[in-house]
Enzyme design. Structure first.
Site, mmCIF file in Angstrom:
data_model
loop_
_atom_site.group_PDB
_atom_site.id
_atom_site.type_symbol
_atom_site.label_atom_id
_atom_site.label_comp_id
_atom_site.label_asym_id
_atom_site.label_seq_id
_atom_site.Cartn_x
_atom_site.Cartn_y
_atom_site.Cartn_z
ATOM 1 N N THR A 1 49.981 35.342 46.561
ATOM 2 C CA THR A 1 49.514 36.717 46.794
ATOM 3 C C THR A 1 49.308 36.965 48.283
ATOM 4 O O THR A 1 48.544 36.263 48.936
ATOM 5 C CB THR A 1 48.194 36.964 46.029
ATOM 6 O OG1 THR A 1 48.454 36.780 44.638
ATOM 7 C CG2 THR A 1 47.668 38.372 46.268
ATOM 8 N N TYR B 1 46.199 32.059 46.517
ATOM 9 C CA TYR B 1 45.810 32.765 47.736
ATOM 10 C C TYR B 1 46.022 31.808 48.899
ATOM 11 O O TYR B 1 45.642 30.638 48.813
ATOM 12 C CB TYR B 1 44.328 33.151 47.694
ATOM 13 C CG TYR B 1 44.017 34.398 46.892
ATOM 14 C CD1 TYR B 1 44.624 35.608 47.196
ATOM 15 C CD2 TYR B 1 43.086 34.365 45.863
ATOM 16 C CE1 TYR B 1 44.320 36.762 46.477
ATOM 17 C CE2 TYR B 1 42.778 35.508 45.145
ATOM 18 C CZ TYR B 1 43.392 36.707 45.463
ATOM 19 O OH TYR B 1 43.093 37.839 44.759
ATOM 20 N N SER C 1 44.570 33.049 38.044
ATOM 21 C CA SER C 1 44.124 33.271 39.426
ATOM 22 C C SER C 1 43.662 31.980 40.097
ATOM 23 O O SER C 1 43.133 31.081 39.443
ATOM 24 C CB SER C 1 42.969 34.273 39.412
ATOM 25 O OG SER C 1 42.336 34.322 40.656
ATOM 26 N N HIS D 1 47.814 45.013 44.237
ATOM 27 C CA HIS D 1 46.568 44.413 43.738
ATOM 28 C C HIS D 1 45.805 45.416 42.848
ATOM 29 O O HIS D 1 44.580 45.417 42.795
ATOM 30 C CB HIS D 1 45.691 43.987 44.920
ATOM 31 C CG HIS D 1 45.014 42.666 44.746
ATOM 32 N ND1 HIS D 1 45.486 41.498 45.290
ATOM 33 C CD2 HIS D 1 43.888 42.311 44.080
ATOM 34 C CE1 HIS D 1 44.673 40.488 44.994
ATOM 35 N NE2 HIS D 1 43.700 40.962 44.239
ATOM 36 N N LYS E 1 53.809 37.699 45.556
ATOM 37 C CA LYS E 1 53.083 38.800 44.903
ATOM 38 C C LYS E 1 52.425 39.687 45.962
ATOM 39 O O LYS E 1 51.713 39.188 46.827
ATOM 40 C CB LYS E 1 52.003 38.235 43.967
ATOM 41 C CG LYS E 1 51.202 39.292 43.221
ATOM 42 C CD LYS E 1 50.305 38.633 42.176
ATOM 43 C CE LYS E 1 49.585 39.634 41.295
ATOM 44 N NZ LYS E 1 48.405 40.232 41.921
HETATM 45 C C1 LIG Z 1 39.142 42.515 38.621
HETATM 46 C C2 LIG Z 1 40.463 42.151 39.205
HETATM 47 C C3 LIG Z 1 40.629 40.895 39.779
HETATM 48 C C4 LIG Z 1 41.863 40.533 40.306
HETATM 49 N N1 LIG Z 1 42.023 39.273 40.789
HETATM 50 C C5 LIG Z 1 43.217 38.913 41.299
HETATM 51 C C6 LIG Z 1 43.418 37.590 41.774
HETATM 52 O O1 LIG Z 1 42.540 36.744 41.717
HETATM 53 N N2 LIG Z 1 44.632 37.290 42.304
HETATM 54 C C7 LIG Z 1 45.656 38.201 42.377
HETATM 55 O O2 LIG Z 1 46.734 37.884 42.852
HETATM 56 N N3 LIG Z 1 45.493 39.447 41.896
HETATM 57 C C8 LIG Z 1 44.310 39.823 41.361
HETATM 58 N N4 LIG Z 1 44.160 41.081 40.856
HETATM 59 C C9 LIG Z 1 45.316 42.007 40.841
HETATM 60 C C10 LIG Z 1 46.117 41.858 39.539
HETATM 61 O O3 LIG Z 1 46.794 40.640 39.508
HETATM 62 C C11 LIG Z 1 47.135 42.983 39.369
HETATM 63 O O4 LIG Z 1 47.953 43.012 40.509
HETATM 64 C C12 LIG Z 1 46.531 44.361 39.135
HETATM 65 O O5 LIG Z 1 45.355 44.273 38.371
HETATM 66 C C13 LIG Z 1 47.519 45.265 38.420
HETATM 67 O O6 LIG Z 1 47.013 46.557 38.331
HETATM 68 P P1 LIG Z 1 46.313 47.159 37.014
HETATM 69 O O7 LIG Z 1 44.939 46.589 36.972
HETATM 70 O O8 LIG Z 1 46.327 48.624 37.288
HETATM 71 O O9 LIG Z 1 47.143 46.767 35.817
HETATM 72 C C14 LIG Z 1 42.943 41.460 40.297
HETATM 73 C C15 LIG Z 1 42.768 42.709 39.693
HETATM 74 C C16 LIG Z 1 41.552 43.056 39.154
HETATM 75 C C17 LIG Z 1 41.417 44.397 38.497
#
Ligand SMILES: Cc1cc2nc3c(=O)[nH]c(=O)nc-3n(C[C@H](O)[C@H](O)[C@H](O)COP(=O)(O)O)c2cc1C
Length: 412
Positions: free
Chosen positions: A210, A184, A161, A308, A284
């Site tokens: 993203t 981002y 991230s 997300h 993304k």
């Molecule tokens: C706690 C948390 C933080 C996340 N942080 C980011 C991030 O910094 N950048 C990003 O592109 N996606 C982020 N995501 C989304 C994840 O990359 C991913 O798309 C998502 O968790 C997939 O769904 P799942 O948790 O049901 O497997 C985050 C998800 C969670 C749960």
């Protein structure tokens, strides 16, 4: 025992557990095997009352979730588990996989299985990508370094991230190979340039931009859990934890604002980005065929169908549903990855059968991280890969290339 009973009741009653596969908790309570107050433990009660005490004892990712719910502090747990608004999209992500069933095939020689894949010129053990999750020290002191070591041991893709709690240089060293860098869009393009070039310099060959967080969000579950956490947040980070200042990747960037998810950009951003990096550019957070067409038009090298993890916008739509129209639009021209709600190896197979090149997981590996650090993450990957092999064998697919739409059927 009382403690265990309370814990199960908390899990069963939690809005977070609705639709999240915690059926065993309510089953146990319904059978009165946990809540009956009997002094004699039934076998069911005994079996259910034992959480894994080490990573290898976990039998599925939900075992990891149960352990992590105890080890991760409430505010961090609530933030990680949270969706947005009423969490319909969060639930829809998992529910979408239940709309498909596997079509079993028999008498196929499945004695040799291979679920390795090649993504952007590099071979990995399986099509399971560890998607970007910000600030992983919130779940375990080693944070992204533990995940990197697990990905190294299992040869899986690690997507780091923008808001990582360890630098891209340190994580790349721990991974022993390049990581994918998630970007981002920042409010000043020169900040994005700095971030991307720093990641590229550290070895990254893929940048995932993203796009789904531009409009802000409403996280009610995160707020509820924050209220019951009596620790002092500011001992470790700023009050909300969302300030990019002080984050490792922003150490040489002078932010004049707290905002990294700028709403100002349009598709030209991809062209602009192409001008400052040689990395493969993957978008993304796409959910529609129109945007898939635009991504290709503007030169994207790949697409990640994602909402997300139900944390960006309450569309009520699962990403597996989005995947179908995106795949139809892309027609194999660039890789299409999907994440959100993938909890089992069979889910991986279903997404691939619908045309995905690979899948991402977010929360499941964070549960492993929170539960047992590096070993927990490794075990999550090991279990999901083993489940994938079983699912592949059951439908007669020996390799990822052999997975086809014929392997699944939509529930009648
Ligand atoms: C706690 C948390 C933080 C996340 N942080 C980011 C991030 O910094 N950048 C990003 O592109 N996606 C982020 N995501 C989304 C994840 O990359 C991913 O798309 C998502 O968790 C997939 O769904 P799942 O948790 O049901 O497997 C985050 C998800 C969670 C749960």
């Amino acid at each position: 025992m009382t403690h265990r009973r309370e814990f199960l009741k908390y899990l069963a009653g939690s809005p977070l557990m609705a639709g999240l596969g915690a059926g065993w908790v309510s089953d146990a309570l319904a059978q009165n095997s946990i809540g009956g107050g009997s002094s004699t433990q039934t076998a069911t009660e005994l079996a259910l009352s034992r959480l894994p005490s080490n990573a290898s004892e976990a039998l599925d990712v939900f075992d990891m979730r149960a352990v992590a719910s105890k080890t991760i502090p409430p505010a961090h747990w609530g933030y990680m588990m949270s969706g947005v608004d009423g969490e319909e999209t969060l639930r829809a992500n998992e529910e979408a996989y239940k709309q498909y069933q596997l079509r079993a095939r028999r008498f196929v020689d499945v004695s040799k299985m291979d679920h390795s894949v090649e993504l952007f010129g590099t071979k990995y053990s399986s099509p399971i990508i560890l998607s970007a999750v910000g600030g992983q020290k919130a779940y375990h002191p080693d944070g992204e370094l533990a995940v990197a070591r697990a990905c190294k041991a299992r040869n899986q893709v690690q997507m780091l991230s923008t808001t990582t709690s360890n630098t891209v240089e340190d994580v790349t060293e721990a991974r022993g190979a390049p990581v994918w860098f998630q970007l981002y869009t920042t409010n000043h393009f020169e900040f994005a340039t700095k971030l991307v070039q720093r990641a590229e310099h550290a070895g990254s060959q893929v940048v995932c931009v993203t796009l789904d967080r531009a409009a802000g969000r409403n996280m009610e579950t995160a707020t509820r859990f924050l209220r019951i956490d009596n620790r002092t947040c500011t001992n470790c980070h700023t009050a909300t934890g969302s300030d990019r200042r002080g984050r490792p990747m922003f150490s040489d960037i002078e932010l004049d604002s707290n905002d990294v998810t700028s709403p100002q950009y349009t598709w030209d951003y991809i062209k602009q980005l192409r001008g400052v990096t040689k990395m493969k550019i993957v978008i993304k957070g796409l959910e529609s065929r129109e945007d898939a067409a635009l991504a290709i038009k503007y030169g994207a090298d790949g697409i990640i169908v994602s909402n997300h993890g139900g944390r960006a916008q309450e569309t009520g739509r699962g990403t597996l549903e989005d995947l179908v129209e995106v795949v139809a639009e892309v027609k194999g021209r660039i890789p299409v990855i999907v994440d959100g709600g993938v909890r089992r190896g069979a889910d991986v197979l279903k997404a691939l059968a619908l045309g995905a090149t690979a899948v991402g997981i977010g929360r499941p590996y964070i549960w492993g991280l929170g539960a047992f650090g590096q070993e927990g993450v490794e075990r999550v990957v090991e279990m999901m890969n083993a489940e994938l092999r079983l699912a592949m064998g059951g439908v007669g697919a020996r390799t990822i290339k052999e997975i086809s739409p014929n392997n699944i059927v939509r529930r009648a």
